[in-house]
Design a protein around this motif. Structure first.
Motif, PDB file in Angstrom:
ATOM      1  N   UNK A  66      63.738 -50.769   9.405  1.00  0.00           N
ATOM      2  CA  UNK A  66      62.861 -51.003  10.565  1.00  0.00           C
ATOM      3  C   UNK A  66      61.409 -51.075  10.091  1.00  0.00           C
ATOM      4  N   UNK A  67      60.537 -51.773  10.853  1.00  0.00           N
ATOM      5  CA  UNK A  67      59.128 -51.855  10.440  1.00  0.00           C
ATOM      6  C   UNK A  67      58.414 -50.526  10.645  1.00  0.00           C
ATOM      7  N   UNK A  68      57.314 -50.315   9.931  1.00  0.00           N
ATOM      8  CA  UNK A  68      56.422 -49.183  10.182  1.00  0.00           C
ATOM      9  C   UNK A  68      55.449 -49.632  11.275  1.00  0.00           C
ATOM     10  N   UNK A  69      55.490 -48.924  12.381  1.00  0.00           N
ATOM     11  CA  UNK A  69      54.687 -49.308  13.549  1.00  0.00           C
ATOM     12  C   UNK A  69      53.532 -48.330  13.753  1.00  0.00           C
ATOM     13  N   UNK A 128      62.469 -38.211   5.934  1.00  0.00           N
ATOM     14  CA  UNK A 128      61.985 -39.591   6.063  1.00  0.00           C
ATOM     15  C   UNK A 128      62.971 -40.457   6.854  1.00  0.00           C
ATOM     16  N   UNK A 129      63.967 -39.821   7.460  1.00  0.00           N
ATOM     17  CA  UNK A 129      64.987 -40.578   8.183  1.00  0.00           C
ATOM     18  C   UNK A 129      64.576 -40.839   9.619  1.00  0.00           C
ATOM     19  N   UNK A 130      64.604 -42.094  10.007  1.00  0.00           N
ATOM     20  CA  UNK A 130      64.274 -42.496  11.374  1.00  0.00           C
ATOM     21  C   UNK A 130      65.225 -41.821  12.368  1.00  0.00           C
ATOM     22  N   UNK A 162      68.185 -46.041   7.101  1.00  0.00           N
ATOM     23  CA  UNK A 162      67.868 -46.260   8.514  1.00  0.00           C
ATOM     24  C   UNK A 162      66.367 -46.497   8.723  1.00  0.00           C
ATOM     25  N   UNK A 163      65.549 -45.903   7.891  1.00  0.00           N
ATOM     26  CA  UNK A 163      64.098 -46.102   7.972  1.00  0.00           C
ATOM     27  C   UNK A 163      63.703 -47.406   7.295  1.00  0.00           C
ATOM     28  N   UNK A 185      49.956 -52.706   0.611  1.00  0.00           N
ATOM     29  CA  UNK A 185      50.465 -51.366   0.338  1.00  0.00           C
ATOM     30  C   UNK A 185      50.276 -51.001  -1.130  1.00  0.00           C
ATOM     31  N   UNK A 199      52.130 -43.128  14.425  1.00  0.00           N
ATOM     32  CA  UNK A 199      52.989 -44.023  13.658  1.00  0.00           C
ATOM     33  C   UNK A 199      54.448 -43.732  13.907  1.00  0.00           C
ATOM     34  N   UNK A 200      55.290 -44.702  13.526  1.00  0.00           N
ATOM     35  CA  UNK A 200      56.730 -44.449  13.494  1.00  0.00           C
ATOM     36  C   UNK A 200      57.042 -43.740  12.180  1.00  0.00           C
ATOM     37  N   UNK A 201      58.306 -43.413  11.977  1.00  0.00           N
ATOM     38  CA  UNK A 201      58.707 -42.543  10.877  1.00  0.00           C
ATOM     39  C   UNK A 201      58.498 -43.192   9.513  1.00  0.00           C
ATOM     40  N   UNK A 222      67.124 -35.336   6.764  1.00  0.00           N
ATOM     41  CA  UNK A 222      66.215 -35.999   5.821  1.00  0.00           C
ATOM     42  C   UNK A 222      64.887 -36.234   6.523  1.00  0.00           C
ATOM     43  N   UNK A 263      58.389 -54.891   3.242  1.00  0.00           N
ATOM     44  CA  UNK A 263      57.140 -54.459   2.597  1.00  0.00           C
ATOM     45  C   UNK A 263      57.088 -52.940   2.416  1.00  0.00           C
ATOM     46  N   UNK A 264      58.119 -52.238   2.912  1.00  0.00           N
ATOM     47  CA  UNK A 264      58.067 -50.779   2.951  1.00  0.00           C
ATOM     48  C   UNK A 264      58.223 -50.157   1.581  1.00  0.00           C
ATOM     49  N   UNK A 265      57.910 -48.862   1.494  1.00  0.00           N
ATOM     50  CA  UNK A 265      58.027 -48.121   0.227  1.00  0.00           C
ATOM     51  C   UNK A 265      59.477 -48.158  -0.257  1.00  0.00           C
ATOM     52  N   UNK A 298      53.823 -52.375   8.365  1.00  0.00           N
ATOM     53  CA  UNK A 298      54.611 -52.889   7.239  1.00  0.00           C
ATOM     54  C   UNK A 298      55.932 -53.420   7.785  1.00  0.00           C
ATOM     55  N   UNK A 342      63.424 -45.257   0.489  1.00  0.00           N
ATOM     56  CA  UNK A 342      63.488 -44.694   1.828  1.00  0.00           C
ATOM     57  C   UNK A 342      64.958 -44.597   2.244  1.00  0.00           C
ATOM     58  N   UNK A 343      65.293 -43.652   3.135  1.00  0.00           N
ATOM     59  CA  UNK A 343      66.647 -43.663   3.689  1.00  0.00           C
ATOM     60  C   UNK A 343      66.901 -45.016   4.353  1.00  0.00           C
ATOM     61  N   UNK A 401      54.860 -43.827   4.447  1.00  0.00           N
ATOM     62  CA  UNK A 401      53.767 -44.786   4.268  1.00  0.00           C
ATOM     63  C   UNK A 401      52.598 -44.517   5.208  1.00  0.00           C
TER      64      UNK A 401
END
Lengths: 101, 466
Positions: free
Chosen positions: A31-34, B271-273, A27-28, B6, B177-179, B269, A19-21, A15, A24-25, B182
Motif C-alpha cells: 500500500x502507498x505511504x499516505x 511496521x505491519x499495516x 501488507x505494508x 526517498x 501518516x499511514x503505517x 509487527x 517507492x517504499x523502503x 510514496x 517492510x512486512x 518511512x
C-alpha cells in the motif's frame, strides 16, 4: 465547493508502493505511504481537487482536498461492563459487605 | 533544486540531523563501536539544578508523590504474611500537557529557543507531541508534530487521534501518516525545508530533562517517607524514561533497584499495516522496548542518550488486560483517573510489591492524562471493533492482536520477568553487526558498560558469535 479560508483536510501520496523502503512486512509494502494535513484553504477548491492550505505553523502544504473530514470523532463509546465490574469487585473485597440499612 | 526522493533524502540524513540538533556527534566517537557516552551527556553543560530551573520556567515538574494506601492494602491481601511493600505514585499527569514527557520537551524547546531556532519538529505518535507543542507555545516557537496514525483503511488509532487534537489545541501543526518507518523520511524533509530544531526524544537534552524526575522521587521519598525508595518501577519503550529516571536517582544519591515494565505485544509487527490497529497500547510496550533496549542507536540521532540496559535491574512484561485492570483499580480505589499506558509500571509495581517485605517502598514513576480515545473504555471498544476478543480470566492466556484478558482476580496479575542476560547478549550481537571491524579493549569496556556486565561476559558473547 470549499471556500478560501475554510478549515480543511488534505491527503497526499508520499510514496507509491514501488517507492517504499525495503524489508517492510508484505501488507505494508503493497500500500502507498499516505499523509494527511489540515489547514486554512488558500483559494476556493472543489472537493477532490488539488488544494493548498496554510497550516497551523504557517507553512504552505498541498494535497487532494477531502470533504468534511476535520471533525474530532474519537470518543469513549459504550460503557464496558467488564471494566465496571472490576471496581465493584475490588471495593467489595477491600471494604467488605457493609450494610447500608 | 534538491533531490527530494526517498533515497536521496535518507543519504543526507547525517547533515540534516547535524543542523537540526546542533550537536557534533563525531566528537564523541572513537572510530569503532565505542563512544564516550558520559562526555555526550555532559556536552550541554547543564547541572541538574539548572535543568530544574529550566523546567520551572515551563511550569514543569515538582509533581505530587501519592501514597496508594488502598492499592497497597489490596496487594497485601494477595501477599504472604509480612509482605506487600508500600506503593507510591509519582503523578506526572500533573505536568502541563499531562505526562512526564513535559520534562523532555521543556529542555528540548529551551535549547531550541536559546539557539535561535524559529521552530521545533518532533516525530512522535505519543504524549511527547503535546508536550513539545505546549512548551513551544510558551517559548513562542512554531511547532510541527509528525505522527503515524492511520492504517491503509483510513482507520485511526483513537489514542493517537486524541493526541493530534491536543497538539492542534496547543497551536501545533500535525501531520498524520499511514503505517510505515518511512515517516522518518517525511520528518527529514520537513527539517530540511523549515530549518527547525529536531526536538528528538533521544538527545542528551531530552534525557537530562527526565533526570529531574528521578531526582524528585529520591528527595520526596526522603522528605515524606523518611527513606529512599527500595524499588522504582518505570514504564519502558524507547528507553529514555528509564535512562533519565535512573540517572536522576543516582545523581540524588539513591542507588535503588530499577524495574522496567512494558506491555507485552510480542507477535505483532510494528511496521505491519494490519497489526497497527490490533493493539490497544501505542507506547510503553515491547514493540519499542525490546528493539530499543538491544540497539539504542536505531534512534533518529546517531547516538541515543537513552541506553536503558545500562541502568535496569529487571525487565517485566504485563498483559494489556492487566494494565487496563490496574487503571480501573486506580480510579475505583484511589480516585485517580489516569491514562492506561502510563499505568504499565503501576501494574508491574502491584505485582512486584507482593514479593517485597512490608516495610519496603516501591514507587511507580509516572501517570499520564486520560480522555476520549485514550481511556480504557475507548480502547476496548476500538479493540472489539477490530475483532479482538475481550475476556475475563487468566491474563497469561492473552494473545496480543487476538484477545485482551482482564484478570478475574487481583492474584492473577503477574509481572513476567524477561531474560535480561538474553537482551544483553542481543545488544552485543547487534553492536558486532553494526561494527564488524576489529574489537578493541575500549570496545569491550564500552560493551560492558552498555550491558552493566563485565569484560568476561562481553568476551564470552563475542567468542560465541564470530
Amino acid at each position: 465547493m470549499a471556500s478560501k479560508g475554510d478549515w480543511v483536510r488534505l491527503e497526499q501520496i508520499v510514496l507509491k508502493p514501488e517507492e517504499r523502503a525495503l524489508q517492510l512486512p508484505e501488507d505494508t509494502a503493497r500500500v502507498p505511504l499516505m499523509l494527511w494535513v489540515k489547514g486554512w484553504l488558500v483559494e476556493d477548491t472543489a472537493p477532490g481537487g488539488w488544494a493548498k492550505v496554510t497550516t497551523l505553523s504557517g507553512r504552505e502544504a498541498e494535497g487532494r482536498l477531502l470533504e468534511g473530514q476535520t471533525d474530532y470523532n474519537h470518543s469513549f463509546g459504550p460503557a464496558i461492563p467488564e471494566l465496571m465490574q472490576i471496581a465493584a469487585g475490588l471495593k467489595a473485597r477491600l471494604f467488605g459487605g457493609r450494610d447500608e440499612g | 533544486m534538491r533531490d527530494s526522493s526517498y533515497q536521496a533524502v535518507m543519504a543526507r540524513r547525517g547533515d540534516i540531523m547535524k543542523a537540526a540538533v546542533g550537536l557534533d556527534y563525531a566528537a564523541f566517537e572513537s572510530g569503532g563501536m565505542a563512544f564516550d557516552y558520559e562526555a555526550m551527556m555532559a556536552a550541554p553543560g547543564l547541572s541538574i539544578e539548572e535543568v530544574i530551573a529550566i523546567e520551572r520556567g515551563y511550569a514543569v515538574g515538582n509533581t505530587p508523590l501519592i501514597a496508594l494506601k488502598n492499592i497497597t492494602a489490596l496487594a497485601r491481601s494477595c501477599s504472604k504474611p509480612g509482605y506487600g511493600a508500600s506503593i507510591f505514585l509519582k503523578d506526572e499527569a500533573c505536568n502541563p500537557s499531562g505526562s512526564f514527557k513535559a520534562r523532555r520537551a521543556a529542555l528540548s524547546v529551551e535549547i531550541a529557543r536559546r539557539r535561535g531556532y524559529k521552530g521545533v519538529i518532533t516525530a512522535t505518535s505519543g504524549n511527547y507531541g503535546a508536550a513539545v507543542a505546549s512548551c513551544a507555545a510558551k517559548a513562542g516557537l512554531k511547532c510541527i508534530v509528525v505522527q503515524e496514525c492511520f492504517d491503509s483503511r483510513g482507520v485511526g488509532q483513537p489514542e493517537i487521534i486524541e493526541k493530534a487534537r491536543k497538539c492542534e489545541a496547543l497551536g501545533a501543526e500535525v501531520l498524520q501518516l499511514s503505517v510505515g518507518p518511512e515517516l522518518f523520511y517525511v520528518f527529514l524533509r520537513l527539517l530540511e525545508d523549515t530549518g527547525y530544531f529536531n526536538a528528538s526524544l533521544y538527545t542528551p537534552y531530552a534525557i537530562l530533562g527526565v533526570e529531574t524526575l528521578g531526582w524528585e522521587i529520591a528527595h520526596q521519598c526522603l522528605a515524606e517517607i523518611g527513606q529512599y525508595p527500595d524499588v522504582v518501577a518505570v514504564t519502558n519503550a524507547g528507553g529514555g524514561n528509564l535512562t533519565g529516571t535512573a540517572r536522576g536517582l543516582l545523581k540524588a544519591g539513591c542507588h535503588c533497584y530499577i524495574a522496567a515494565a512494558s506491555v507485552n505485544l510480542q507477535g505483532l509487527h510494528m511496521a505491519s499495516d494490519r497489526d497497527f490497529n490490533r493493539k490497544s497500547f501505542t507506547t510503553g510496550h515491547t514493540g519499542f522496548g525490546m528493539p530499543y533496549s538491544t540497539w539504542p542507536d536505531r534512534s533518529d540521532v546517531p547516538r541515543s542518550a537513552a541506553r536503558p540496559l545500562r541502568y535496569m535491574d529487571s525487565y517485566h512484561t504485563l498483559a494489556q488486560g492487566e494494565v487496563f485492570y490496574m487503571t480501573e483499580a486506580l480510579a475505583a480505589l484511589e480516585g485517580l483517573e489516569r491514562g492506561p499506558a502510563g499505568n504499565t509500571s503501576l501494574a508491574a509495581a502491584f505485582s512486584l510489591a507482593q514479593a517485597m517485605p512490608r516495610d519496603q517502598v516501591i514507587v511507580v514513576q509516572e501517570t499520564e492524562y486520560t480522555g476520549a480515545g485514550k481511556h480504557p473504555t475507548a480502547q476496548l471498544n476500538f479493540a472489539k471493533q477490530n475483532g479482538i476478543d475481550l475476556l475475563v480470566g487468566d491474563p497469561a492466556d492473552e494473545v496480543p492482536g487476538q484477545s485482551i484478558v482482564l484478570p478475574a482476580a487481583p492474584e492473577q496479575l503477574r509481572a513476567r520477568p524477561a531474560d535480561l542476560d538474553h537482551l544483553k547478549k542481543s545488544l552485543i550481537r547487534n553492536a558486532r553487526r553494526a561494527y564488524p571491524g576489529l574489537v578493541r579493549q575500549a570496545d569491550i569496556r564500552f560493551l560492558a558498560e552498555e550491558t552493566r556486565s563485565d569484560s568476561a561476559f562481553v568476551r564470552r558473547q563475542l567468542e560465541e558469535e564470530p
